[in-house]
Design a protein around this motif. Structure first.
Motif, PDB file in Angstrom:
ATOM      1  N   VAL B  44       8.094  47.622  46.456  1.00  0.00           N
ATOM      2  CA  VAL B  44       9.185  48.603  46.328  1.00  0.00           C
ATOM      3  C   VAL B  44       8.619  50.010  46.175  1.00  0.00           C
ATOM      4  O   VAL B  44       7.495  50.194  45.707  1.00  0.00           O
ATOM      5  CB  VAL B  44      10.130  48.324  45.131  1.00  0.00           C
ATOM      6  N   VAL B  45       9.431  50.948  46.583  1.00  0.00           N
ATOM      7  CA  VAL B  45       9.093  52.349  46.366  1.00  0.00           C
ATOM      8  C   VAL B  45      10.120  52.918  45.397  1.00  0.00           C
ATOM      9  O   VAL B  45      11.328  52.764  45.594  1.00  0.00           O
ATOM     10  CB  VAL B  45       9.101  53.119  47.712  1.00  0.00           C
ATOM     11  N   LEU B  46       9.625  53.523  44.316  1.00  0.00           N
ATOM     12  CA  LEU B  46      10.510  54.183  43.351  1.00  0.00           C
ATOM     13  C   LEU B  46      10.505  55.669  43.668  1.00  0.00           C
ATOM     14  O   LEU B  46       9.444  56.300  43.640  1.00  0.00           O
ATOM     15  CB  LEU B  46       9.975  54.004  41.932  1.00  0.00           C
ATOM     16  N   VAL B  47      11.680  56.201  43.952  1.00  0.00           N
ATOM     17  CA  VAL B  47      11.736  57.622  44.292  1.00  0.00           C
ATOM     18  C   VAL B  47      12.185  58.397  43.050  1.00  0.00           C
ATOM     19  O   VAL B  47      13.315  58.259  42.592  1.00  0.00           O
ATOM     20  CB  VAL B  47      12.711  57.875  45.469  1.00  0.00           C
ATOM     21  N   MET B  48      11.256  59.166  42.508  1.00  0.00           N
ATOM     22  CA  MET B  48      11.573  59.971  41.322  1.00  0.00           C
ATOM     23  C   MET B  48      11.257  61.416  41.658  1.00  0.00           C
ATOM     24  O   MET B  48      10.082  61.810  41.731  1.00  0.00           O
ATOM     25  CB  MET B  48      10.749  59.499  40.132  1.00  0.00           C
TER      26      MET B  48
END
Lengths: 220, 203
Positions: B44-48
């Motif tokens: 997964v990619v967490l976009v913050m």
């Protein structure tokens, strides 16, 4: 001289009143000692799920220290909840063995418990309550000085319950309930003199002794 | 003697009263433990984004709580317990081609309750997150509401800023607990995981 003797007698009578009464009730499925190997640890945890109160941290610390003095290796509450994060947070902590068994099915949790050598978990729940305040005291300041006269008294009761879980066998080993109650006084003879009943430390002592007796044979 | 006492006590009393009225700024700097769980073999990619990383909450006109860095750490560690590969990026464009899911967290609201308002002997913090979840191709999977709650044990001998910080840390720890309990139970996520497993077993 007479005045001094009277004050001493009054103080002794009141100190006698500060003594607390502690009752320890317990339940165990067997009378055999609880098995603990060298290097295995105990964790003492307070219940945090009740909305209106949390188990007093000073009581948890007191019990942990008392058990540690009995040659038991005790892991602190914070160390334990961090080591097994997030399975012992207020939202996730198991309230019953059924839920504990489910958490322990996770191989990662089981491995961590084995790695940390945590064998037993002691759940604590309870609080200290103050009630029945009576008496009157007035304090004043005048140009020549200040002082308080009168007395106050109040009842304190500490009720704590401990449940011991075995994290290897996933069984409940013991249940203990400790009630400690007593009256505290504040006497105003110029300076206010507190005569406090240590119900919490009495409850801690009672519970600590009871728990210790589960792990070690009584001497004599 | 008497006039000296009055002069010294009055400013102290005024300061004590004003302390309850002045604004307060709290910075939460806390490390969170790693999650004990076996992550699923997914990426997964967490976009913050920058706003999320420097998030400043204003639960009321007098209080500011800065917990951007702390929430990045808390969420990153929690997702590392859920997924085998977690990449934290600052924009969706940075998501790699092998990504299974793209998750964009955002803060909807922060609420604070103090003893003077609630007449309870605790400080409480609620953080309401929204997780926008989509596939690497940009197909929305779900938009999930994630509430977190934290409170202090009591408020005795705690300064206001320490109490607010403590309650915020407990709320951020609760994010990890809520995610571990419920993330794979979200119906849309559950369905997506099953569909993905079926596709993998077919191919």
């Amino acid at each position: 001289m007479k005045y001094g003797a009277f004050i001493s007698l009054a103080a002794a009578a009141l100190m006698g009143g500060c003594a607390s009464t502690t009752t320890v009730d317990d339940f165990r499925p067997t009378l055999e000692l609880i098995d603990i190997e060298a290097g295995e640890k105990l964790a003492v945890l307070g219940r945090r799920d009740a909305g209106h109160y949390e188990t007093d941290r000073s009581f948890i610390d007191c019990l942990g220290k008392r058990l540690a003095r009995s040659n038991l290796q005790v892991i602190s509450e914070q160390e334990f909840v961090d080591a097994l994060y997030p399975w012992f947070e207020p939202r996730t902590a198991p309230k019953a063995l059924k839920r504990l068994k489910r958490i322990m099915q996770d191989p990662a949790v089981r491995e961590k418990v084995q790695l940390e050598k945590i064998r037993y978990l002691i759940w604590l729940e309870g609080e200290v309550e103050t009630q029945g305040m009576s008496g009157a005291m007035s304090c004043g300041v005048v140009p020549g000085g200040a002082g308080c006269f009168g007395y106050n008294s109040w009842e304190k009761s500490a009720v704590f319950e401990a449940i011991v879980w075995d994290l290897v066998d996933l069984t409940e080993e013991a249940r203990i309930r400790v009630d400690s109650e007593g009256t505290s006084y504040l006497i105003g003879i110029v300076a206010p003199i507190p005569l406090l009943t240590p119900v919490e430390s009495q409850a801690c002592e009672g519970m600590g002794e009871q728990l210790r007796s589960y792990f070690f044979q009584e001497e004599g | 003697m008497k006039s000296w006492s009055v002069i010294s006590v009055l400013p102290l009393a005024a300061m004590a009263l004003l302390a309850g009225c002045t604004s307060i700024s709290v910075q939460v700097e806390q490390e969170f433990p790693a999650v004990v769980a076996k992550p699923r073999d997914m990426s997964v990619v967490l976009v913050m984004d920058r706003e999320f990383r420097n998030y400043l909450a204003r639960p009321n006109s007098k209080t500011r709580i800065q917990f951007g860095a702390a929430q990045v750490e808390a969420l990153s560690k929690a997702f590392n317990g859920l997924f085998a590969q977690v990449e934290v990026v600052s924009s969706k464009d940075q998501a790699g081609p092998d990504t299974d899911l793209v998750i964009v967290p955002s803060v909807l609201e922060v609420q604070l309750s103090t003893p003077s308002e609630s007449f309870l002997n605790v400080y409480e913090v609620w953080i309401k997150y929204q997780l926008d979840i989509e596939t690497a191709d940009g197909v929305p999977v779900d938009s999930w509401f994630l509430p977190a709650y934290g409170k202090t044990q009591h408020s005795y001998l705690l300064s206001r800023s320490t109490a607010i910080e403590d309650a915020t840390v407990v709320a951020l720890r609760d994010v990890g607990a809520k995610l571990m309990l419920d993330f794979f139970r979200i119906p849309a996520i559950h369905g997506w995981v099953q569909q993905r497993q079926a596709m993998n077993s077919d191919s």
